[in-house]
Motif scaffolding. Structure first.
Motif: not given
Length: 460
Positions: A49-60, A63-73
């Motif tokens: 679960v740890m390597p697969s979970g880390s790979a999942f968060f790597l892939c997302t 997208f999470l970091g970019t869409v989070g800028y909507a809060g700044v706008l």
């Protein structure tokens, strides 16, 4: 008491940061619940679960970091007195999230190639592929709920975000129990059940946000219904300005994912021990991330008002608060390593878990050392993000991730053939170097010269 009151004091930082910290804590509880239930299910599930979970968060992460800028706008529109433009910004974030659904789902089909390259044991690799694939197919829901949350966080209503996150974490607990172990008539699905429970929690959180955001009152005030048309200018601004944050988040996750994958090459026991210790470290790491997010808000407000002195005061307050919290966690790591490991003991008499526990004491000691670096790192992240110095964060993350963690760890495993305890020393040196770089950047004062928005009196 002087440090407690006033702008940038303890009370100010806590008032902004605590709801975000609580929201992070609920998300931490969700991921920790997955790992805890799966550790009771089997040692292979814990190792996977740890390597697969880390790979999942790597892939997302991008997208999470970019869409989070909507809060700044959205926050910029609030400060500019243009509430009716908030709906248009919100919808561009939603469109970005919907587009990410297709990309993330497509990445799920690369799961076998990804985990085959990690070279883990076949029985662990099979579970890694399953867990990763289910999460990726539902990952768009996580990005969608993050885009909807910006409607509240951008307006400073972080308590609403906290409550929705709490609800998702609470729902995840019974779903994990039912779907992993097979209760209430459901079959025992193991890692598949855990992933399905997490996706269902994301879907529920997104549905709650839809109900809270798209009301008649909000449409009257913020045009959340009528401003649904695509706006290429706002969408382009979201992507261009959000990309540095998304890239930096991605690079951080990439480095950690590679490190965990390299730990797996040393053996299943080493991988399980690393997964266990990293999972147990999550309650120490995530609150610092939440406090750093709150610090970024306070610094942004201070810099927007042309008061870098208040930004420095807030940085000092946040640093002391994070140090006090981490001191408690260090005592736990050094004093109760076996007790922490016992929370992840598989069901039944698993002799292999005894070997995992034997590695925990030195690895928890490394966690304590890395935690000292994390205090400085998250203070630096909060200040530089709030000031708009995201390009430096992106470049420093890229250089240190590659040359201070990934490359040294690969050489240590491939050619030096180090053990797991020695490998963790590379992780510590990476954290130490990142802390030093961010400290030097902070003390240089370059971030204080960045002006993203002129104060209202200066503009007048």
């Amino acid at each position: 008491m002087k440090r407690w009151h006033g702008p940038g004091g303890y009370a100010h930082v806590l008032r902004v940061g605590l709801p975000l910290l609580a929201g992070m804590a609920s998300l931490t509880a969700m991921h920790l619940t997955d790992r805890l239930f799966l550790s009771w299910y089997s040692q292979d599930a814990l190792a996977a679960v740890m390597p697969s979970g880390s790979a999942f968060f790597l892939c997302t992460s991008f997208f999470l970091g970019t869409v989070g800028y909507a809060g700044v706008l959205i926050a910029q529109n609030v400060g500019a007195g243009r509430p009716r433009d908030i709906g248009a910004v919100l919808w561009q974030g939603v469109y970005f999230a919907l587009a990410s659904c297709l990309t993330l789902a497509a990445l799920s089909f690369a799961s076998e190639a990804v985990f085959d390259a990690m070279g883990h044991a076949p029985e662990v690799q099979r579970l890694e592929v399953t867990y990763f694939r289910v999460l990726m197919l539902g990952a768009g829901l996580m990005v969608l709920e993050a885009s909807l949350a910006a409607f509240f966080s951008g307006r400073g209503l972080t308590r609403a975000v906290m409550l929705v996150n709490f609800g998702g974490a609470l729902l995840n607990i019974p779903l994990n129990y039912v779907l992993i172990f097979g209760r209430l008539g459901f079959p025992a699905l193991g890692v598949t059940g855990s992933a399905l429970a997490t996706v269902a929690a994301w879907g529920a959180m997104a549905a709650i946000y839809v109900a809270l955001v798209f009301t008649r009152k909000n449409d009257r005030l913020f045009h959340v219904r009528r401003a649904f048309r695509p706006d290429s200018a706002i969408f382009r601004r979201l992507v261009v300005l959000g990309t540095p944050g998304g890239t930096q988040f991605f690079l951080d996750m990439f480095a950690v994912t590679v490190f965990i994958a390299l730990a797996g090459r040393l053996g299943t026991t080493e991988l399980a021990a690393t997964s266990l210790v990293v999972s147990a470290n999550t309650p120490a790491f995530m609150p610092l991330l939440g406090m750093s997010s709150g610090l970024a808000v306070v610094v942004g407000q201070s810099m927007g008002a042309g008061r870098p002195d208040l930004a420095r005061r807030a940085a000092g307050s946040a640093l002391r608060l994070m140090a006090a919290y981490m001191a408690v966690m260090i005592v736990v790591f050094l004093g109760l390593p076996e007790q922490l490991a016992a929370f992840f003991r598989p069901r039944g008499d698993d002799a292999g878990f005894v070997r995992v526990v034997a590695l925990c004491r030195p690895l928890f000691a490394w966690c304590a050392a890395i935690g000292c670096c994390d205090i400085v790192i998250h203070m630096g992240f909060g200040v530089l993000r709030g000031a708009g110095d995201t390009r430096f964060l992106m470049l420093s993350a890229a250089g240190l991730s590659l040359f201070a963690l990934i490359l040294p760890a690969w050489l240590a495993v491939t050619y030096v053939h180090v053990g797991i305890v020695a490998l963790w020393s590379v992780f510590f040196l990476y954290g130490l170097m990142l802390a030093v770089v961010l400290t030097l950047r902070y003390k240089s004062g370059a971030w204080q010269k960045i002006c993203l928005v002129a104060p209202a009196d200066a503009a007048g």
